[in-house]
Design an enzyme around this catalytic site. Structure first.
Site, PDB file in Angstrom:
ATOM      1  N   LYS A 160       0.810  -1.229   0.000  1.00  0.00           N
ATOM      2  CA  LYS A 160       0.000   0.000   0.000  1.00  0.00           C
ATOM      3  C   LYS A 160       0.840   1.274   0.000  1.00  0.00           C
ATOM      4  O   LYS A 160       0.423   2.290  -0.535  1.00  0.00           O
ATOM      5  CB  LYS A 160      -0.970   0.006   1.189  1.00  0.00           C
ATOM      6  CG  LYS A 160      -2.176  -0.896   0.960  1.00  0.00           C
ATOM      7  CD  LYS A 160      -3.293  -0.594   1.935  1.00  0.00           C
ATOM      8  CE  LYS A 160      -4.511  -1.451   1.664  1.00  0.00           C
ATOM      9  NZ  LYS A 160      -4.291  -2.872   2.108  1.00  0.00           N
ATOM     10  N   GLU A 220     -10.199   7.530   4.334  1.00  0.00           N
ATOM     11  CA  GLU A 220     -10.867   6.685   5.308  1.00  0.00           C
ATOM     12  C   GLU A 220     -10.058   5.398   5.423  1.00  0.00           C
ATOM     13  O   GLU A 220      -9.219   5.090   4.577  1.00  0.00           O
ATOM     14  CB  GLU A 220     -12.287   6.338   4.864  1.00  0.00           C
ATOM     15  CG  GLU A 220     -12.371   5.288   3.768  1.00  0.00           C
ATOM     16  CD  GLU A 220     -11.896   5.789   2.420  1.00  0.00           C
ATOM     17  OE1 GLU A 220     -12.015   6.993   2.164  1.00  0.00           O
ATOM     18  OE2 GLU A 220     -11.386   4.965   1.642  1.00  0.00           O
ATOM     19  N   SER A 244       1.638  -9.734  -1.176  1.00  0.00           N
ATOM     20  CA  SER A 244       1.335  -8.311  -1.002  1.00  0.00           C
ATOM     21  C   SER A 244       1.732  -7.752   0.362  1.00  0.00           C
ATOM     22  O   SER A 244       1.955  -6.557   0.491  1.00  0.00           O
ATOM     23  CB  SER A 244      -0.158  -8.072  -1.249  1.00  0.00           C
ATOM     24  OG  SER A 244      -0.950  -8.927  -0.446  1.00  0.00           O
TER      25      SER A 244
HETATM   26  C1  LIG Z   1      -5.108  -3.964   1.676  1.00  0.00           C
HETATM   27  C2  LIG Z   1      -4.385  -5.189   1.363  1.00  0.00           C
HETATM   28  C3  LIG Z   1      -4.763  -6.022   0.277  1.00  0.00           C
HETATM   29  C4  LIG Z   1      -5.992  -5.764  -0.557  1.00  0.00           C
HETATM   30  O1  LIG Z   1      -5.977  -4.595  -1.294  1.00  0.00           O
HETATM   31  P1  LIG Z   1      -5.802  -4.576  -2.877  1.00  0.00           P
HETATM   32  O2  LIG Z   1      -6.123  -3.191  -3.256  1.00  0.00           O
HETATM   33  O3  LIG Z   1      -6.747  -5.593  -3.452  1.00  0.00           O
HETATM   34  O4  LIG Z   1      -4.397  -4.957  -3.163  1.00  0.00           O
HETATM   35  C5  LIG Z   1      -4.003  -7.136  -0.018  1.00  0.00           C
HETATM   36  N1  LIG Z   1      -2.920  -7.456   0.717  1.00  0.00           N
HETATM   37  C6  LIG Z   1      -2.507  -6.700   1.769  1.00  0.00           C
HETATM   38  C7  LIG Z   1      -1.314  -7.124   2.535  1.00  0.00           C
HETATM   39  C8  LIG Z   1      -3.227  -5.551   2.125  1.00  0.00           C
HETATM   40  O5  LIG Z   1      -2.829  -4.805   3.167  1.00  0.00           O
END
Ligand SMILES: *Cc1c(COP(=O)(O)O)cnc(C)c1O
Length: 406
Positions: free
Chosen positions: A102, A124, A389
């Site tokens: 993010k 938010e 992610s």
């Molecule tokens: C917020 C988050 C997601 C989901 O958000 P996307 O916009 O779909 O990428 C996925 N993995 C992690 C670690 C997150 O913090």
């Protein structure tokens, strides 16, 4: 490369169109006041994103502050454990500063705010991950930061509330209605309408009105661009398949951006949660229908009144009743296959990656790992690149309490 009539050469120049549409999805369905503010952001972004100064400053920040490029790791033991000969790899966004992808778009959005002469960023947050990433970016650039959060979420997500406050953000409690994410979105939009001369609104995924789905994709595309080059460097070829989890869809769009015009199978994975009954999952592309919410046209899960349905996922970052417009477009043209894994498969993958590789994934990311493992079982040979992610530190207490040690 063409796929079902969609040309992927020069794709990023052609999508979205000037009004923010990816085919029939996207656009901007908001009040005239908010449209004025969005037009200002859109015009500024179109100019600033092409300036050499902006590009080189963002590059420097990615390297010196965020710690990019993040590596790709070969999952030697997990691949051997599956035993089909297919080799699994992960792109390590868990090693990006703050532990997830993010920050890639938050640093971009905050840098844009600085170039536009704004003093404040507004957003938010639900689970608090977007709030923490934006508070980090605001601290780095010396911007004020107001994060709107429902009372219920403030109680549930105490560690992230503490993080935001330590980073100097103002956490604004929203007590209306159910006091969760939806009310927080409304309150943040209302505040932004009043303050847009001095502030910019920062969305947390590839969702919302134009230009956000495009901007957030562009800022996240660093993931896919790095990954493509690193994978070629490591193995001499492209992966056969690329996998990422889809909530709003920002980590997935970032990863996919590197591979859309390649002969690579691409999979976006949605949470099936407890099962296919409405309310038990958040798999909007698999079970949803066209509609408009949060200012954009999308494929969404609806309740009996056509409103966004209540959704569930074991991963709080994935429980959103729609997906970004670009995912809807890639879904309809068939370039990306959207599939699901359930909570159980996800928790198994969470422990498999932890035990066999020494990497504790975020529960969101464990969805992609689970699917990568399933895919490897069905493929006779080849390679699968999974976008990891984020890291799982935020999820450990919950996993131990709810599932124990598996
Ligand atoms: C917020 C988050 C997601 C989901 O958000 P996307 O916009 O779909 O990428 C996925 N993995 C992690 C670690 C997150 O913090």
């Amino acid at each position: 490369m063409k796929h079902n009539g969609v040309e992927f050469d020069n794709y990023f120049k052609n999508y979205p169109d000037a009004n923010g549409y990816f085919g029939k999805y996207g656009g901007s369905y908001i009040s005239p006041e908010l449209q004025t503010a969005m037009n200002e952001i859109s015009a500024a972004y179109q100019t600033i994103c092409k300036s050499a100064k902006f590009i080189s400053e963002l590059r420097r920040i990615r390297k010196d502050f965020q710690g990019r490029p993040t590596p790709i790791s070969h999952l030697d033991r997990l691949s051997a454990h599956i035993g089909t000969g297919v080799q699994l790899y992960v792109k390590r966004e868990d090693l990006n500063h703050t532990g997830a992808h993010k920050l890639n778009h938050c640093m971009g959005e905050a840098l844009l705010a600085k170039y536009m002469g704004k003093k404040k960023v507004i957003a938010e947050t639900g689970a608090g991950q977007h709030g923490v990433a934006l508070a980090t970016a605001a601290a780095y650039f010396g911007l004020e930061c107001d994060i709107y959060m429902g009372s219920v979420d403030i109680k549930k997500q105490a560690p992230n509330v503490a993080r935001m406050k330590i980073l100097g953000a103002r956490v604004v409690e929203v007590k209306d209605g159910l006091a969760t994410l939806k009310e927080a979105v409304d309150a943040a939009f209302a505040a932004y309408c009043k303050e847009y001369k001095d502030a910019i609104y920062c969305i947390g995924s590839v969702v919302g009105p134009h230009p956000f789905p495009m901007m957030v994709r562009d800022f996240q595309s660093v993931v896919g661009i790095e990954a493509r080059e690193q994978f070629l460097d490591m193995t001499g070829e492209l992966p056969d398949a690329v996998v990422a989890c889809v909530g709003g869809g920002s980590n997935a769009m970032g990863m996919f951006a590197g591979f859309l015009n390649d002969p690579v199978d691409i999979y976006g994975i949605e949470p099936l949660g407890r099962g296919p009954k409405l309310g038990d999952h958040a798999a909007s592309l698999n079970f949803g229908e066209p509609g408009v919410m949060h200012g954009f046209s999308t494929i969404m899960l609806k309740d009996e009144n056509g409103e966004p349905a209540p959704v569930y996922s074991v991963a709080s970052g994935l429980d959103y009743p729609a997906s970004g417009p670009e995912h809807c477009f890639l879904h309809d043209c068939g370039r990306v296959k959207y599939d699901v894994v359930d909570d159980n498969e996800t928790i198994d993958a969470f422990f498999a990656l932890s035990r066999l590789e020494g990497i504790i994934p975020a529960i969101e990311s464990a969805h992609a790992v689970a699917y990568g493992m399933k895919l490897a079982k069905t493929m006779g040979k080849g390679s699968v690149l999974i976008n990891l992610s984020g890291r799982g530190d935020k999820d450990m207490d919950y996993i131990i309490e709810k599932y124990g040690i598996r």
